[in-house]
Design a protein around this motif. Structure first.
Motif, PDB file in Angstrom:
ATOM      1  N   GLY A 260       0.813  -1.215   0.000  1.00  0.00           N
ATOM      2  CA  GLY A 260       0.000   0.000   0.000  1.00  0.00           C
ATOM      3  C   GLY A 260       0.844   1.262   0.000  1.00  0.00           C
ATOM      4  N   ARG A 261       1.926   1.279   0.799  1.00  0.00           N
ATOM      5  CA  ARG A 261       2.798   2.455   0.828  1.00  0.00           C
ATOM      6  C   ARG A 261       3.456   2.691  -0.524  1.00  0.00           C
ATOM      7  NH1 ARG A 261       7.122   2.430   5.131  1.00  0.00           N
ATOM      8  NH2 ARG A 261       7.172   0.171   4.860  1.00  0.00           N
ATOM      9  N   HIS A 262       3.798   1.630  -1.216  1.00  0.00           N
ATOM     10  CA  HIS A 262       4.467   1.798  -2.503  1.00  0.00           C
ATOM     11  C   HIS A 262       3.471   2.066  -3.633  1.00  0.00           C
ATOM     12  CE1 HIS A 262       7.628   0.051  -0.016  1.00  0.00           C
ATOM     13  NE2 HIS A 262       8.454   0.679  -0.819  1.00  0.00           N
ATOM     14  N   GLN A 263       2.267   1.563  -3.472  1.00  0.00           N
ATOM     15  CA  GLN A 263       1.228   1.921  -4.436  1.00  0.00           C
ATOM     16  C   GLN A 263       0.930   3.416  -4.372  1.00  0.00           C
ATOM     17  OE1 GLN A 263      -2.571   0.047  -3.721  1.00  0.00           O
ATOM     18  NE2 GLN A 263      -3.188   0.216  -5.871  1.00  0.00           N
ATOM     19  N   THR A 268       2.927   0.517 -10.006  1.00  0.00           N
ATOM     20  CA  THR A 268       1.805  -0.211 -10.597  1.00  0.00           C
ATOM     21  C   THR A 268       1.987  -1.716 -10.531  1.00  0.00           C
ATOM     22  OG1 THR A 268       2.822  -0.056 -12.790  1.00  0.00           O
ATOM     23  CG2 THR A 268       1.257   1.683 -12.175  1.00  0.00           C
ATOM     24  N   GLU A 269       3.202  -2.163 -10.184  1.00  0.00           N
ATOM     25  CA  GLU A 269       3.469  -3.602 -10.127  1.00  0.00           C
ATOM     26  C   GLU A 269       4.548  -3.862  -9.073  1.00  0.00           C
ATOM     27  OE1 GLU A 269       5.034  -7.188 -13.134  1.00  0.00           O
ATOM     28  OE2 GLU A 269       4.363  -5.255 -13.951  1.00  0.00           O
ATOM     29  N   ILE A 270       4.301  -4.842  -8.237  1.00  0.00           N
ATOM     30  CA  ILE A 270       5.300  -5.292  -7.270  1.00  0.00           C
ATOM     31  C   ILE A 270       5.631  -6.742  -7.581  1.00  0.00           C
ATOM     32  CG2 ILE A 270       5.718  -5.857  -4.840  1.00  0.00           C
ATOM     33  CD1 ILE A 270       4.198  -3.362  -4.067  1.00  0.00           C
ATOM     34  N   VAL A 271       6.914  -7.048  -7.581  1.00  0.00           N
ATOM     35  CA  VAL A 271       7.392  -8.384  -7.923  1.00  0.00           C
ATOM     36  C   VAL A 271       8.031  -9.002  -6.688  1.00  0.00           C
ATOM     37  CG1 VAL A 271       8.812  -9.742  -9.488  1.00  0.00           C
ATOM     38  CG2 VAL A 271       7.849  -7.557 -10.265  1.00  0.00           C
ATOM     39  N   ILE A 272       7.527 -10.155  -6.276  1.00  0.00           N
ATOM     40  CA  ILE A 272       8.055 -10.839  -5.099  1.00  0.00           C
ATOM     41  C   ILE A 272       8.706 -12.155  -5.533  1.00  0.00           C
ATOM     42  CG2 ILE A 272       6.456  -9.777  -3.481  1.00  0.00           C
ATOM     43  CD1 ILE A 272       4.672 -12.222  -3.611  1.00  0.00           C
TER      44      ILE A 272
END
Length: 300
Positions: A260-263, A268-272
């Protein structure tokens, strides 16, 4: 824009001994994309199994139907634009147009000397990257290319019939410096970052967020100079290299807070990373899988 969640599956498993199953499971879980590192070997995995990125992605393309596939990231360290373009066009065709090329300037890891060369300085890497990306763009969009550069030359290089994706497959350009950000603004359909490496050991999550805010601001300035709207670029955060390390994967709530903080910053995309036991990417597989459903649902 809603947040997309993707994963990185490191190429450490034999295809018929767990490799195929991971890529198929990634599709079942609903990840937007699954990427892999394009290295010859990498850090703590150097003395263990490590397979090639593009053959792995080709196999993944035949084992899946909807999942986007890509590299995070390819670099000039051991690649040439002419041969890379041919392989990418083939992969794009085999996958039915599901490929994204993550591309960066490279670093001083094992790839930098595996072909017998001396490691390039940061300036040399930037110089090569600045020639590599425009030539690759031409090779993927034009039927025949001739170009003589300081580092890379193409002589009547033919790439028919071209990419399934038009005008070419998308570039996700990894960059934080001014020259790389200019390339992202001009040639990228997405921009990739891992955060500020200077903060990894002793920084705080709040400092990391502010550093990322600054990176996005500099990307915006580069887009203005390129006469482009920064909103046109997807913004991808590869998780695991900020001061949080793997803490966001310890629970669904921890991930929701991190994402949420990075959104809010505009990502627009987080890669785990897909969990790998006994490594820096160890995580509870059950929690990891719940994040793909419950976590994204909470983010809306």
């Amino acid at each position: 824009m809603s947040l997309r969640l993707s994963t990185v599956i490191l190429p450490v498993d034999r295809w018929h001994e767990g490799g195929r199953a991971k890529w198929q499971r990634a599709e079942e879980l609903g990840f937007h994309a699954a990427y892999t590192y394009d290295h010859l070997s990498w850090r703590s995995f150097r003395d263990g199994p490590w397979f090639g990125a593009l053959p792995t992605l080709t196999a993944a393309a035949t084992a899946t139907d909807r999942l986007r596939l890509g590299t995070l990231v390819t670099s000039p360290n051991f690649r040439h634009p002419v041969t890379l373009a041919k392989e990418l066009i083939s992969l794009d065709d085999i996958s039915g147009g599901r490929v994204t090329l993550g591309i960066g300037a490279g670093g001083n890891g094992f790839d930098a000397t595996a072909l017998g060369q001396e490691p390039w300085t940061p300036k040399e890497r930037a110089d090569r990257f600045g020639e590599f990306v425009p030539l690759l763009d031409r090779l993927l969009t034009e039927g025949a290319v001739s170009q003589k550069g300081d580092f890379y030359t193409a002589e009547e290089a033919r790439n028919l019939p071209g990419c399934v994706q038009r005008p070419r497959l998308p570039f996700a350009v990894a960059a934080t410096g001014p020259r790389g950000l200019k390339l992202a603004a001009k040639y990228g359909q997405a921009w990739v970052t891992t955060g500020d490496p200077k903060l990894y050991e002793e920084g705080t999550p709040d400092q990391s967020v502010e550093a990322l805010r600054g990176q996005i601001a500099r990307l915006g300035k580069a887009c203005v100079e390129a006469d482009r709207d920064v909103a046109d670029l997807d913004k991808i955060l590869l998780h695991g290299f900020t001061p949080d390390r793997n803490r966001p994967l310890e629970s669904v709530d921890a991930f929701v807070d991190f994402a949420g903080r990075h959104q809010e910053l505009g990502f627009t995309e987080i890669v785990i990373h897909w969990p790998i036991s006994d490594s820096g990417f160890a995580a509870d597989q059950a929690v990891f899988e719940r994040i793909t459903t419950d976590g994204l649902a909470q983010l809306g």
